[in-house]
Structures are given as C-alpha cells and as structure tokens.
Design a protein around this motif. Structure first.
Motif, short mmCIF file in Angstrom:
data_model
loop_
_atom_site.label_atom_id
_atom_site.label_comp_id
_atom_site.label_asym_id
_atom_site.label_seq_id
_atom_site.Cartn_x
_atom_site.Cartn_y
_atom_site.Cartn_z
N GLU A 195 29.08 33.36 -12.44
CA GLU A 195 27.77 32.96 -12.22
C GLU A 195 27.55 34.39 -11.26
OE1 GLU A 195 25.91 29.63 -12.45
OE2 GLU A 195 26.62 29.01 -14.19
N MET A 196 26.11 35.15 -11.61
CA MET A 196 26.27 36.17 -10.65
C MET A 196 24.36 36.84 -10.90
SD MET A 196 27.28 39.66 -12.16
CE MET A 196 26.04 39.91 -13.80
N TYR A 197 24.25 36.82 -9.48
CA TYR A 197 22.74 36.87 -9.11
C TYR A 197 22.65 37.25 -7.67
CZ TYR A 197 23.35 33.29 -5.24
OH TYR A 197 23.93 33.01 -4.26
N LYS A 198 21.55 38.43 -7.90
CA LYS A 198 20.91 39.17 -6.86
C LYS A 198 20.13 38.62 -5.01
CE LYS A 198 21.03 43.63 -9.07
NZ LYS A 198 19.79 44.54 -9.64
N SER A 199 20.86 39.22 -4.31
CA SER A 199 20.38 38.57 -3.49
C SER A 199 18.51 39.17 -3.16
CB SER A 199 20.57 39.54 -1.71
OG SER A 199 20.78 40.01 -1.83
N ASP A 200 17.74 38.56 -2.58
CA ASP A 200 16.13 38.96 -2.67
C ASP A 200 15.71 40.28 -2.28
OD1 ASP A 200 15.78 35.75 -3.20
OD2 ASP A 200 15.15 35.53 -1.32
N ASP A 201 15.89 40.67 -1.04
CA ASP A 201 16.02 42.03 -1.09
C ASP A 201 17.61 43.39 -1.95
OD1 ASP A 201 18.90 41.78 -0.31
OD2 ASP A 201 18.75 42.21 2.55
N ASP A 202 17.97 42.91 -3.17
CA ASP A 202 18.67 43.39 -3.73
C ASP A 202 19.74 43.97 -3.19
OD1 ASP A 202 16.94 42.76 -5.95
OD2 ASP A 202 15.57 44.23 -6.12
N ARG A 203 19.84 44.07 -1.89
CA ARG A 203 21.22 44.91 -1.34
C ARG A 203 22.59 44.22 -1.66
NH1 ARG A 203 20.35 45.56 5.42
NH2 ARG A 203 22.43 46.15 4.35
N TYR A 204 22.62 43.19 -2.39
CA TYR A 204 23.60 42.23 -2.04
C TYR A 204 24.10 41.71 -3.30
CZ TYR A 204 24.42 42.66 2.82
OH TYR A 204 24.83 43.67 3.80
N LEU A 205 25.49 41.51 -4.28
CA LEU A 205 24.77 41.22 -5.90
C LEU A 205 26.34 39.66 -5.00
CD1 LEU A 205 25.04 40.68 -8.08
CD2 LEU A 205 27.41 41.69 -8.75
N VAL A 206 25.81 38.15 -5.25
CA VAL A 206 26.44 37.65 -4.95
C VAL A 206 27.06 36.99 -6.82
CG1 VAL A 206 26.28 35.05 -4.24
CG2 VAL A 206 24.53 36.34 -3.26
N LEU A 207 28.68 36.45 -6.57
CA LEU A 207 29.41 36.56 -8.33
C LEU A 207 29.98 34.81 -7.43
CD1 LEU A 207 30.56 36.30 -11.00
CD2 LEU A 207 32.33 37.73 -9.48
N ASN A 208 29.00 33.65 -8.25
CA ASN A 208 30.02 32.70 -7.76
C ASN A 208 31.46 31.92 -8.70
OD1 ASN A 208 27.82 31.93 -5.91
ND2 ASN A 208 26.51 30.99 -6.64
N LEU A 209 32.51 31.70 -8.66
CA LEU A 209 32.93 31.53 -9.50
C LEU A 209 33.90 29.97 -9.57
CD1 LEU A 209 35.99 34.22 -7.99
CD2 LEU A 209 33.83 34.37 -10.49
N TYR A 210 34.00 30.00 -10.53
CA TYR A 210 34.52 28.14 -11.50
C TYR A 210 36.01 28.29 -11.87
CZ TYR A 210 29.53 27.93 -10.58
OH TYR A 210 28.13 27.98 -9.23
N GLU A 211 36.46 27.82 -11.20
CA GLU A 211 37.99 27.17 -11.97
C GLU A 211 39.03 28.95 -12.00
OE1 GLU A 211 38.66 24.02 -13.04
OE2 GLU A 211 36.86 23.25 -12.66
N GLY A 212 38.84 28.84 -10.68
CA GLY A 212 40.20 29.47 -10.68
C GLY A 212 41.34 29.49 -9.69
N VAL A 213 41.91 30.61 -9.60
CA VAL A 213 43.27 30.42 -8.76
C VAL A 213 43.18 31.93 -7.79
CG1 VAL A 213 44.41 31.78 -10.29
CG2 VAL A 213 45.38 30.43 -8.26
N ARG A 214 43.59 32.64 -6.86
CA ARG A 214 43.74 34.08 -6.01
C ARG A 214 44.75 34.23 -5.60
NH1 ARG A 214 39.62 36.53 -3.00
NH2 ARG A 214 41.63 37.90 -1.27
N TYR A 215 45.78 35.15 -5.96
CA TYR A 215 47.11 35.14 -6.14
C TYR A 215 47.19 36.31 -4.46
CZ TYR A 215 47.97 32.78 -10.28
OH TYR A 215 47.92 32.53 -10.58
N SER A 216 48.06 36.49 -3.87
CA SER A 216 47.79 37.47 -2.09
C SER A 216 49.04 37.53 -1.97
CB SER A 216 47.08 36.82 -1.37
OG SER A 216 46.79 37.37 0.23
N GLU A 217 49.40 39.36 -2.00
CA GLU A 217 50.89 39.08 -2.34
C GLU A 217 50.29 39.26 -0.55
OE1 GLU A 217 52.09 41.13 -4.51
OE2 GLU A 217 52.79 40.04 -6.34
N ASN A 218 51.68 39.22 0.32
CA ASN A 218 51.62 40.06 1.78
C ASN A 218 52.99 40.28 1.96
OD1 ASN A 218 48.86 39.60 1.99
ND2 ASN A 218 49.69 37.35 2.41
N PRO A 219 53.54 42.09 2.74
CA PRO A 219 54.63 42.09 2.97
C PRO A 219 55.35 41.34 4.38
CG PRO A 219 52.66 43.38 3.91
CD PRO A 219 52.00 42.20 3.68
#
Length: 477
Positions: A195-219
């Motif tokens: 779900e996404m919405y803009k901040s009050d000053d329209d400078r930022y977009l906030v995206l709330n994610l649900y039921e997911g996973v984050r993958y990160s590969e590091n050297p």
C-alpha cells in the motif's frame, strides 16, 4: 470629417483585433505541437500550462502583429472600395491620403506600443517562459506504476507489480530491486501486497509491504567472491520511503537565465555590447603581449641594427644553424620548434575564443535592432496593405488573405534570411535586420502613389484588352 475618421478607424479595428487573435491562436497551436511531448503525462497543473501559453502568446506578438496589420489594412480598404464607399469619399473632395490620416495616427500609436512591448514585455516574457519551460522539461513523468512491467523512474529502484487495484494505491505481487548501493541486483524485496501513499508535503512516497521476504547478497571478507554470503529476512510488514522531488515541478531561479540576449532590454543590450567589445579588446591586447616577444616583426618600432654576417659576426656558412657549435644545434632547433608550437596552440585557442565572442556580440546586436524593426515594419506594412486594398477593391477573407500572406511571406523570408546572415557574420547586424523593411519601403511608396492616382494596377480587364489588342495587331501584319 470626424464621423468619417471614426468610421474608418472602427472599420479597421474590427478585422485587426480578429486577425491578431486568430494568428496568435494558430501560433499557440504550433507551440503546443512542438512541445506536446514535454507537457503530456507529467501531471502538470492547468494553471501551469495556461501560464506557459500566456508567456508564449506574448513572445509570438512580433509574428502576429505585422500580419494582422497587413491583413486588416487590405480588408478595410478593400471593403470600402468594394462597397463604393471610397468612390463616395473621393466624390466629396477627400483624397485617399486624407482618408488614411486617422489610421496613420493609429499606426504610430501601434508602433510606439510595439516598441514598448519589444523592449519591456517581451524580455520579461522570454525570461518567464524560458525558466518555466526548463523546469517542465526537467520534471519527470507523473508517478504511476503499471501492471506487469518494471518501473524504473524512481532513482535507485526498479519496481514491478503483477496487479493493482482501481484506486492505484494497492499493489499485489511486488518485486523490488534496490540499486541504491550501486552493486547490481544484490538486494531484492518480494511481497504479496503493498500500500502506498504520499507524505503531506508530496516530497516522499511511502510504500508499506506485507507478507514478504528480503534477499541481500554480500561479498566475502576478502572481496574476491561476490556471492559468498546471503541474508534472507522474512517480514509481515516492511516500509520503504522514496524521494519524489524529481516528480514535482521545482522552480529554478530566474536569475540564472536573465543574462540571455533575448531577455534584455535596449539599455541592457547596449551595456552588454560594450562589455563584450571591451573583453574582445582585452583579449587582443593579451594576444599581442604574448606573441610580440616571439617574433621580431611584431616590434616595428624597435631600433635594430642591421647585421652583416660576413663583417660583424664573420660567419663562414650562409646557413645560420651551421655557424653554431654542433653540441648546441639540437638545442636551438628544439627551442625554436617548442616556441612555434606554443604560439600555434595559443593562437588556435585565441581564434576559437574570439570567434565565440564575436558570435555572442552579433546576437546581442541583432536583438538590439529587432526592438526597432518591429515598430517600423508595422508602418511599412500598413502603407502596403491600405493602398493594395484600395486598388484591388475586394473585401472579405478571399483575395485579401492571399495577397497579405504573399507579402508577409516575402517580409518573413527576408527577415529570417537577413537575421541568419547577420548571425553568421556575412552581413552587418543592422543590414541583416533592416533588409526586409527597406525592401518593402519602395513597394509601399509605389502602391501608395498608384492608389492615390486611381491606377488600375490590378484591373484584369485592362490587361486582357491590352493583350487582345496586341495579338490582333500581329495577326493583321
């Protein structure tokens, strides 16, 4: 006479106002067609587009005003001639030149207004339009994540949504690549819903994610194995914030554009021309100071003693280089070559810089003369259109439109060609900018004389009778 003058002025102002706004509207449409790709799809407010069109309307006056004056003059006197009102005016003892007097005063007022417009309003309009058009071009397209396609307009992120609701705020099947660290596709976020919405000053977009996973590969620690470690984090809710500053219309300071030659008035152009000429003179002095120590020919006032090698230096060889010791000859040649290379490099750079400065100077001088040519062209085109209408005696939008377009094309082509030659340095700026007006002056004088003497210059029947009579004489012979 007062009623007659009032009748002529009113008869002129009606077609003049109508044609002026029609031509201005056509030029506005051309502007929209030219920049339609820059305006569509960026979510611009209606007042921003209206503001841009208003500035462009003011910028187009140098094209719309002469054509409107020419067309209105032909239509006005063509209507008077077609309805035999000119005949009635002449029958009452009033010549055509006297009937044109009130419109001459109107033309003088329009010329003064045109000069004020060119000197004050147009530079301001160019400044406003240039700054606003630059900001519109820099603005990104309106933020909208499509279905089934990766969206890459957010800096540092690539987002794909398999599906989204009709409101456009709820997304499903999200895949987000995070490129903010600059190491490729090493960080990926998958989520079932967002779900996404803009901040009050329209400078930022906030995206709330649900039921997911984050993958990160590091050297690895040694840095030679790019996929040595992988981190996987499951989440029920995860938030991301994106910067939307590129999607908003940010206004640039107008001071950055105010030194452009199109945005200066007559006084500022004269000051700028003096500054450029002083800069060119200073560069020339610096060039002379650099070159003179190298070449003796650039020092004609120096008192050099004429040297006779055989008597004064007792040189044995006419080749000057061979008179130096063998160990010094190579050093002498190297010094001479290096000196010539340095001078050549400096002269090449100075030539390019001088060419650029003269080009800028010519642009300022062309713009200076443009302030006056518009005013004078209004009067010249009136003295072409008014007698032309009195001669052809046709009103309406038929023949007057054709004649006015032909004369305006001649005027416009000469103006564009003269300005181009002036910018390239093939003509002096005053020659290039005044050539169109000066070419039309004799035509205006000739047509005015013919109209005042009731000449049938465009009487087709007269030419038909002439050719019939000519051919009949040849047949009889």
């Amino acid at each position: 006479m007062k009623k007659l003058h009032k009748l002529i002025v009113i008869s002129y102002l009606r077609p003049f106002v109508a044609t002026f706004f029609i031509v201005s509207f056509i030029l506005l449409m051309l502007f929209l067609f030219k920049y339609i790709d820059e305006l569509v799809g960026k979510g611009l407010e209606w007042y921003t587009i209206l503001q841009l069109l208003g500035y462009n309307f003011a910028v187009n006056v140098p094209l719309a005003l002469p054509l409107a004056i020419l067309l209105a003059s032909i239509m006005t006197f063509g209507n008077l001639g077609e309805q035999y009102e000119l005949v009635a005016i002449k029958a009452s003892g009033i010549s055509l030149s006297r009937a044109m007097v009130p419109l001459v005063f109107v033309m003088v007022l329009l010329s003064i207004a045109a000069f004020y417009f060119s000197n004050i309003i147009m530079p301001h309009s160019f400044l406003k339009m240039g700054a606003l058009l630059y900001d519109v071009r820099q603005k990104k397209a309106a933020f909208s994540i499509p279905e089934g396609v990766f969206y890459n307009d957010l800096d540092g992120y690539s987002i794909r949504a398999e599906k989204k609701d009709a409101d456009g705020k709820t997304l499903y099947g999200l895949m987000i690549y995070d490129h903010t660290q600059g190491n490729g596709n090493m960080n990926v976020v998958l989520a079932k819903k967002g779900e996404m919405y803009k901040s009050d000053d329209d400078r930022y977009l906030v995206l709330n994610l649900y039921e997911g996973v984050r993958y990160s590969e590091n050297p690895g620690e040694n840095g030679y194995n790019d996929r040595q470690r992988q981190v996987r984090i499951r989440f029920k809710e995860y938030g991301l914030k994106f910067d939307l500053s590129g999607f908003n219309l940010s206004r640039t300071k107008e001071e950055l554009f105010k030194d452009h030659y199109q945005m200066l008035n007559v006084r500022q152009l004269l000051v700028k021309e003096d500054s450029i000429q002083n800069l060119i003179a200073t560069k020339q002095q610096n060039l002379n100071a650099y070159v003179e120590p190298t070449f003796l020919i650039f020092r004609p006032h120096a008192n050099y003693k004429k040297i006779i090698p055989e008597k004064d230096l007792k040189w044995k060889n006419k080749d000057v280089l061979m008179n130096f010791p063998a160990v010094d000859r190579l050093q002498v040649v190297d010094d001479a070559i290096n000196s010539m290379r340095n001078v050549k490099s400096y002269l090449t750079s100075a030539k390019d810089e001088s060419t650029a400065q003269f080009e800028i100077l010519r642009k300022h001088m062309v713009e200076f003369h443009r302030k006056f040519t518009l005013s004078f062209a209004c009067i010249v085109l009136f003295f072409i259109g008014a007698p032309m209408g009195a001669i052809v005696r046709k009103g309406g939008l038929g023949l007057p439109v054709v004649i006015s377009i032909l004369f305006f094309l001649v005027f416009h082509v000469l103006s564009i060609g003269g300005e181009k030659f002036a910018r390239q340095g093939k003509l002096e700026p005053y020659q290039g900018m005044w050539v169109a007006t000066l070419v039309l002056v004799p035509i205006g004088i000739f047509l005015t004389y013919k109209a005042a003497s009731d000449s049938a210059l465009f009487d087709i029947e007269k030419y038909q009778r002439f050719f019939i009579k000519l051919f009949s004489k040849k047949q009889n012979q």
